[in-house]
Design a protein around this motif. Structure first.
Motif, short mmCIF file in Angstrom:
data_model
loop_
_atom_site.label_atom_id
_atom_site.label_comp_id
_atom_site.label_asym_id
_atom_site.label_seq_id
_atom_site.Cartn_x
_atom_site.Cartn_y
_atom_site.Cartn_z
N MET A 1 -50.72 16.56 -9.19
CA MET A 1 -52.42 16.85 -8.84
C MET A 1 -52.05 19.00 -9.72
SD MET A 1 -53.01 16.50 -4.92
CE MET A 1 -52.09 16.35 -4.15
N GLY A 7 -55.48 24.43 -8.63
CA GLY A 7 -54.63 23.64 -8.22
C GLY A 7 -55.69 22.54 -7.04
N SER A 39 -43.53 19.05 -8.11
CA SER A 39 -41.85 18.66 -7.35
C SER A 39 -41.08 17.35 -7.12
CB SER A 39 -42.44 18.99 -6.07
OG SER A 39 -42.72 20.33 -5.42
N SER A 89 -38.83 22.35 -7.96
CA SER A 89 -40.38 21.88 -8.56
C SER A 89 -39.78 22.71 -9.89
CB SER A 89 -41.06 22.62 -7.82
OG SER A 89 -40.87 22.91 -6.53
N TRP A 246 -48.61 23.96 -0.69
CA TRP A 246 -49.18 23.31 -0.61
C TRP A 246 -49.90 22.24 0.14
CZ3 TRP A 246 -43.20 21.55 -2.07
CH2 TRP A 246 -42.40 21.92 -0.19
N THR A 249 -53.84 25.03 0.66
CA THR A 249 -53.83 26.03 0.90
C THR A 249 -54.56 26.22 2.50
OG1 THR A 249 -55.49 26.49 0.15
CG2 THR A 249 -53.25 26.69 -1.26
N MET A 252 -58.97 25.47 1.45
CA MET A 252 -58.52 24.56 1.54
C MET A 252 -58.51 23.21 3.17
SD MET A 252 -59.45 24.01 -1.86
CE MET A 252 -60.10 25.17 -1.52
C1 LIG Z 1 -42.82 25.50 -4.17
C2 LIG Z 1 -44.43 24.63 -4.81
C3 LIG Z 1 -43.79 23.36 -4.85
C4 LIG Z 1 -44.93 22.90 -5.95
N1 LIG Z 1 -45.44 21.48 -6.08
C5 LIG Z 1 -46.56 20.77 -6.16
C6 LIG Z 1 -46.42 19.53 -6.68
O1 LIG Z 1 -45.54 18.74 -6.43
N2 LIG Z 1 -47.40 18.57 -6.87
C7 LIG Z 1 -48.56 19.33 -7.00
O2 LIG Z 1 -49.39 18.70 -7.58
N3 LIG Z 1 -48.64 20.72 -6.59
C8 LIG Z 1 -48.16 21.30 -6.31
N4 LIG Z 1 -47.77 22.61 -5.36
C9 LIG Z 1 -49.18 23.41 -6.23
C10 LIG Z 1 -49.80 23.42 -4.86
O3 LIG Z 1 -50.27 21.67 -4.83
C11 LIG Z 1 -51.17 24.49 -5.58
O4 LIG Z 1 -50.17 25.63 -5.49
C12 LIG Z 1 -51.93 25.06 -4.36
O5 LIG Z 1 -52.47 23.98 -4.22
C13 LIG Z 1 -53.10 25.32 -4.78
O6 LIG Z 1 -53.64 25.56 -6.28
P1 LIG Z 1 -53.32 26.83 -6.62
O7 LIG Z 1 -52.42 27.55 -6.41
O8 LIG Z 1 -53.89 26.77 -9.08
O9 LIG Z 1 -54.29 28.57 -6.53
P2 LIG Z 1 -55.88 28.35 -6.95
O10 LIG Z 1 -56.15 26.76 -7.01
O11 LIG Z 1 -55.90 29.18 -8.07
O12 LIG Z 1 -56.43 28.46 -5.72
C14 LIG Z 1 -56.01 30.74 -5.59
C15 LIG Z 1 -56.34 31.18 -3.84
O13 LIG Z 1 -57.66 30.82 -3.94
C16 LIG Z 1 -58.54 29.71 -2.79
N5 LIG Z 1 -59.92 28.94 -2.90
C17 LIG Z 1 -59.73 28.19 -4.25
N6 LIG Z 1 -61.11 27.51 -3.88
C18 LIG Z 1 -61.50 28.98 -3.07
C19 LIG Z 1 -62.44 28.09 -2.54
N7 LIG Z 1 -63.56 27.87 -3.13
N8 LIG Z 1 -62.74 29.11 -1.28
C20 LIG Z 1 -61.95 29.83 -0.68
N9 LIG Z 1 -60.86 30.03 -1.92
C21 LIG Z 1 -60.54 29.03 -2.47
C22 LIG Z 1 -57.05 29.50 -2.31
O14 LIG Z 1 -57.23 28.86 -0.71
C23 LIG Z 1 -56.00 29.95 -2.58
O15 LIG Z 1 -55.60 30.74 -1.79
C24 LIG Z 1 -46.83 23.50 -5.73
C25 LIG Z 1 -46.33 25.07 -5.37
C26 LIG Z 1 -45.53 25.65 -4.39
C27 LIG Z 1 -45.17 26.60 -4.42
#
Ligand SMILES: Cc1cc2nc3c(=O)[nH]c(=O)nc-3n(C[C@H](O)[C@H](O)[C@H](O)COP(=O)(O)OP(=O)(O)OC[C@H]3O[C@@H](n4cnc5c(N)ncnc54)[C@H](O)[C@@H]3O)c2cc1C
Length: 368
Positions: A1, A7, A39, A89, A246, A249, A252
């Protein structure tokens, strides 16, 4: 995703998929784009999101094509992560990658998130397990090392910390297992289905949120040895924050709890009914859950209140389970310290009493 631009907001997915043909395997699409987190790239298949003519769609990407040759999933690099290092990952690119449409075209976010219920339950249970492991290590250390002429577990302040951690660990486990039981009943009980819908993000949020501060306290129990890489505590400490990131968050999860109750008020009613089943066992619990029921019905201008509300929901569900299934004295202390006026944000601030030794002793017994 997850792509570079984010994300959390999956509507912004940039990867595209072009319809190729309808074949023996289903509707075949060719995907082009980049995924920033990917991942377990060694897996045999992947669910992925891409924009098609109808919007964001869910597709299945096998690692091998039907003729046995490799599909075009190009690993650009492996991530160098702060923890979770035994699980690879990666960052990948799709170049006309062969894939099969899953579910309805344009309804991909709903489709892929329908799989998330079980993984979110996994993380609520997994974080409870991680906390229990950290607690066992802390108890073992404190009971076998002496300071000031006594085993460390018997020093009053350390005993308070250990007892508080024991309560937290038990409540985390009971809360997660209540969600597991609701998941077992998804197809046989309307109450369990509604409860599972709202309580899964509640417990995913709370157990994953608590794990880092919990492991930090357990690390402190070990003194300097806990911070050394060859000690298993260091690994638990580095692993602890990941489950809150993951599969959605913390924010979310809180947003999802509000969404569940806004879309279907029966979810809210099921949660309140669940809490009512433990009424009459502790007056503080009764007062607190009445107050929570009012807060759940109140109107709010936006979701700025969500974390505070969902934290109360998590504590209430944990307390309900502690009162019903836990040790009576431990349950009362949990209610007093989490729902009552004594509630504090630091481990080790329980009211001092002889009962704390009993709680530590209870947590030290391995039950099968
Ligand atoms: C080790 C590891 C493995 C992973 N493996 C996978 C995988 O296999 N597949 C995959 O798809 N993803 C994977 N991820 C990614 C993970 O799912 C995303 O990092 C996560 O969903 C958050 O997305 P982002 O990092 O883009 O943060 P962002 O979307 O940029 O968000 C940053 C912060 O802002 C907050 N935020 C965003 N929107 C709002 C809102 N409307 N109101 C309040 N707060 C908000 C979030 O809660 C977060 O704290 C992995 C991550 C890690 C660390």
């Amino acid at each position: 995703m997850t792509e570079k631009q984010g994300g959390s907001d999956l509507r912004e997915t940039q990867t595209t998929a072009r319809f190729v043909e309808r074949g023996a395997h289903g509707e075949i699409y060719a995907i082009t784009g980049h995924k920033w987190f990917f991942s377990v790239p060694v897996a045999d298949g992947f669910y992925t999101l891409a924009q098609t003519q109808s919007g964001v769609s869910c597709l299945f990407v096998p690692r091998l094509l039907p003729d046995g040759s490799a599909n075009r999933v190009h690993i650009q690099r492996l991530k160098d992560k702060c923890g979770n290092r035994s699980n690879a990952s990666s960052e990948i690119e799709y170049h006309d990658t062969w894939s099969i449409l899953v579910g309805e075209e344009g309804r991909g976010i709903r489709e892929i998130l329908s799989h998330a219920h079980l993984t979110r339950l996994d993380f609520a249970v997994g974080s409870a397990g991680l906390m229990r492991q950290a607690l066992s290590l802390a108890l073992n250390h404190a009971q076998t090392r002496t300071a000031f002429g006594k085993p460390m577990a018997e020093l009053p302040m350390q005993r308070n910390v250990l007892a508080d951690l024991a309560l937290e660990s038990e409540a985390a486990m009971l809360g997660a297992f209540r969600v597991a039981r609701a998941t077992d009943g998804l197809q046989t009980s309307e109450h369990e289905r509604l409860l599972a819908r709202v309580a899964t993000p509640v417990m995913k949020f709370w157990n994953c949120q608590r794990a880092p501060s919990f492991t930090y306290e357990c690390l402190q129990v070990h003194g300097g040895n806990g911070f050394i890489m060859e000690n298993p505590m260091a690994r638990l400490y580095r692993e602890a924050p990941l489950n809150s990131i993951w599969e959605g968050t913390s924010n979310m999860m809180c947003m999802d709890v509000l969404r569940a109750m806004q879309r279907d008020a029966n979810c809210r009613d099921a949660f309140v009914d669940e809490l009512r089943a433990s009424r009459g066992l502790n007056p503080t619990y009764d007062r607190s859950t009445d107050d929570l029921a009012d807060r759940l019905c109140a109107r709010y201008p936006d979701d700025g209140h969500a974390r505070a509300l969902v934290t109360r929901m998590a504590h209430a569900l944990q307390a309900a389970e502690m009162l019903r299934h836990g040790d009576a004295a431990a349950a009362d202390l949990f209610v007093q310290s989490r729902l009552g006026a004594d509630g504090a944000h630091v481990f080790g601030a329980l009211p001092s009493s002889d009962g704390l030794s009993r709680i530590v002793a209870r947590a030290s017994v391995i039950r099968h």
